[in-house]
Design an enzyme around this catalytic site. Sequence first.
Site, PDB file in Angstrom:
ATOM      1  N   CYS B 128       2.301  -8.229  -0.734  1.00 32.04           N
ATOM      2  CA  CYS B 128       2.957  -9.147   0.194  1.00 32.04           C
ATOM      3  C   CYS B 128       2.383  -8.959   1.595  1.00 32.04           C
ATOM      4  CB  CYS B 128       4.464  -8.913   0.228  1.00 32.04           C
ATOM      5  SG  CYS B 128       5.263  -9.969   1.458  1.00 32.04           S
ATOM      6  N   LYS B 163       0.733  -7.082  -9.111  1.00 34.21           N
ATOM      7  CA  LYS B 163       0.377  -8.347  -8.452  1.00 34.21           C
ATOM      8  C   LYS B 163      -0.664  -8.100  -7.370  1.00 34.21           C
ATOM      9  CE  LYS B 163       2.412 -12.578  -6.608  1.00 34.21           C
ATOM     10  NZ  LYS B 163       3.673 -13.335  -6.450  1.00 34.21           N
ATOM     11  N   ASN B 190      -1.341 -13.406  -4.875  1.00 33.33           N
ATOM     12  CA  ASN B 190      -0.286 -13.495  -3.884  1.00 33.33           C
ATOM     13  C   ASN B 190      -0.798 -14.446  -2.795  1.00 33.33           C
ATOM     14  OD1 ASN B 190       1.926 -12.922  -2.101  1.00 33.33           O
ATOM     15  ND2 ASN B 190       2.170 -10.949  -3.127  1.00 33.33           N
TER      16      ASN B 190
END
Lengths: 252, 299
Positions: B128, B163, B190
Amino acid sequence: MKKIIYGEILSNDEISTNIFDMKVKAEDISKEAKAGQFAQLFTGKGELILPRPISICEAENGILRFVYMKVGKGTDVFSKMKKGESIKILAPCGNGFYMTDAKEHIIVGGGIGIPPMLELTKRLKGKKTVILGSRSKGILAEEFKKYADEVYIASDDGSEGFKGNVVDLMREKNITGDMIYACGPKIMLKFVSMYADEKNTECQVSMEERMACGIGACVGCVVKIKDSKGEESYKKVCKDGPVFYSSEVVWE
Amino acid sequence: MNTSVEICGVKMKNPVTTASGTFASGREYGEFIDLNRLGAVTVKGVASKAWSGNPAPRIAEVYGGMLNSVGLQNPGVDWFIENDIPFLREYDTKIIVNVCGHSEEEYVDVVKKLRGADVDLLELNISCPNVSEGGMAFGTDPKTAENIVREVKKYADKPLIVKLSPNVTDITAIAKADVNGGADALSLINTVNAMKIDIYRRKAVLSRKTGGMSGPAVKPIAVRMVYEVCNQVNVPVIGMGGISNGEDAIEFIMAGATMVSVGTANFTDPFATIKTIEGIEAYMKKYNVNDIRDIRGIV
C-alpha cells in the site's frame, strides 16, 4: 433501499449562470428519498470513471429534481444532456436531515448548498425561517417563499437582500429557533455552527467531500467527527452523513 | 463449460474476486448484486488495531482512473472477526482477508488472531503506497519482502497470497523473493504511485499530496506485470489493475493469471463484478473454450 436506474430526463435548463435545473423520472427513488439525501449521477463517459454526488432538491410525484452547478468535466456532461435522454442514477444515498420534534426551524442554505434545503423546508412542520446566502444574486428564493414563514436573503456583493454573509444576517435579525439546518461551503457551516453554539440551539449540517463509491465501501469521503467521549474518528460523508450534528464535527 | 479455479487447494466457482479496499466486506455492494455469484470476496485491509486513515481529500479522479490516499482506515481484526466473517459466511463465496500492518509484529499479530478463523485465504498487503510506516516499504525491497513473508508464513494457518507493488524497478525480483519466503500465491498490482495538482488552487488535490492510481488507465501496466511475473514464478497469480469487464479479465488470464480482481470498476458500475463473470462466460461460449484453464497463460 438504494436503486440504480436509468431515468428519463424531463427537463434540464440553465436557471442562472452555470446553474442547471434537471428533472428526472424516477418513480421508486422519489418515493423513498428523504430531504438531505443525495444521488450519484453517472456521466456515461469512459474516462470519467466516478459518479458525481448531487443533492436532491425535490422528490415528489415520481420525479427527482437536481439543481446543480457546472463546476467541472462531470457536471459539464450533465449540463449538455437533453430532454428525453436517460441518465444513470444511484439513489437515495446518505442519511438525510434528522426529523425531530423541533417546532421552530431555521433553515440556512449557501450557494449551491441551497437546493437540498427546498425539500427539507417543504417537509418540516412548524415555524420555518429560511436564510439564503449567495455571492451575488441567488437561486430558488421564490420557491422557498411558498413553504416558509419567512425568507431572508444575503449576498456577498449586496446585489440582493442583505449585504454580507448568512451569519451576519442571522445576528442582525437575531434569528432564533429550536433547530438549525445548514448546507453550504464548509466555512459557512463552521460559522453557522458557532452561531448555534452562541444561541444554544441544536444544529444539523450537511457536509461535502470528494467521493468515489457513494455507498460507504471505499472510505474516501471522510470528515472528522468526535463522539460523546470526545474521541475523534473519520466518518463517511456518503453513509454516516452527509448530515451530522454540528456539535459532533471537528471544525478545522 | 468449466470456470472454476483453484488456489492452493481452495476451489472457487469462477475466477472473479474483488480488489481489496474497493468492496469493504461486501455489505454495500450486496445491496445491488448477489454475493453468492462471486468466486471470492477479498475484503478491505485488516490491521491488528483500528486505523484512522489519512485526512481528506482522499480521492481524486484522473483521466480513465482515480487516485486514493485512504490510508487503510479499518476497525481492526477483532471487529472484523466478530462482524464481517459471520456476515460473509452467509454466502456461498470464499473469503480472502487482506492483512496490513505498520511493522512485522503487527502483520504477525493479525495473522495470529486469524488462526482458526473461518476464512479461506490470506493476502499480505506489503504494497500500500498510502501509509508512511510499513505498507509498500516492505514490498519494494526483495530481501525485506522475503523476510517478512517468511516470518508471517510461520503463523499463517491458511494459504498466504502476497500482494505486489508496481512501484519497483523489477517486479519479478520481488515476486521471486516472496516465493522464496514462502508465498503460496501472488496478487498484483496494487495501485501506482501518482499525483494530481489543482492548478487553480496551486496545490495537490490529495491532502497527502500523492496517492495510489487505479482504474482502466493502469490496465496495460498491470497486464505486462502479470505476464512477467507469471513467466518467472510457479505459484498461482491473482491479476488486477483496471479490470472492468470480461474482456479485461480474459486478457489477464491469457497473461497467466489464475484469478482476477475487480476493483475501481465497482465505483463506475456496482454490477461490474457480475458483468465480468458473465463476460468471461460469454467469451468462453463464443470461442469454444471448455475450461478456463485452457487459455491461462496462453500468450
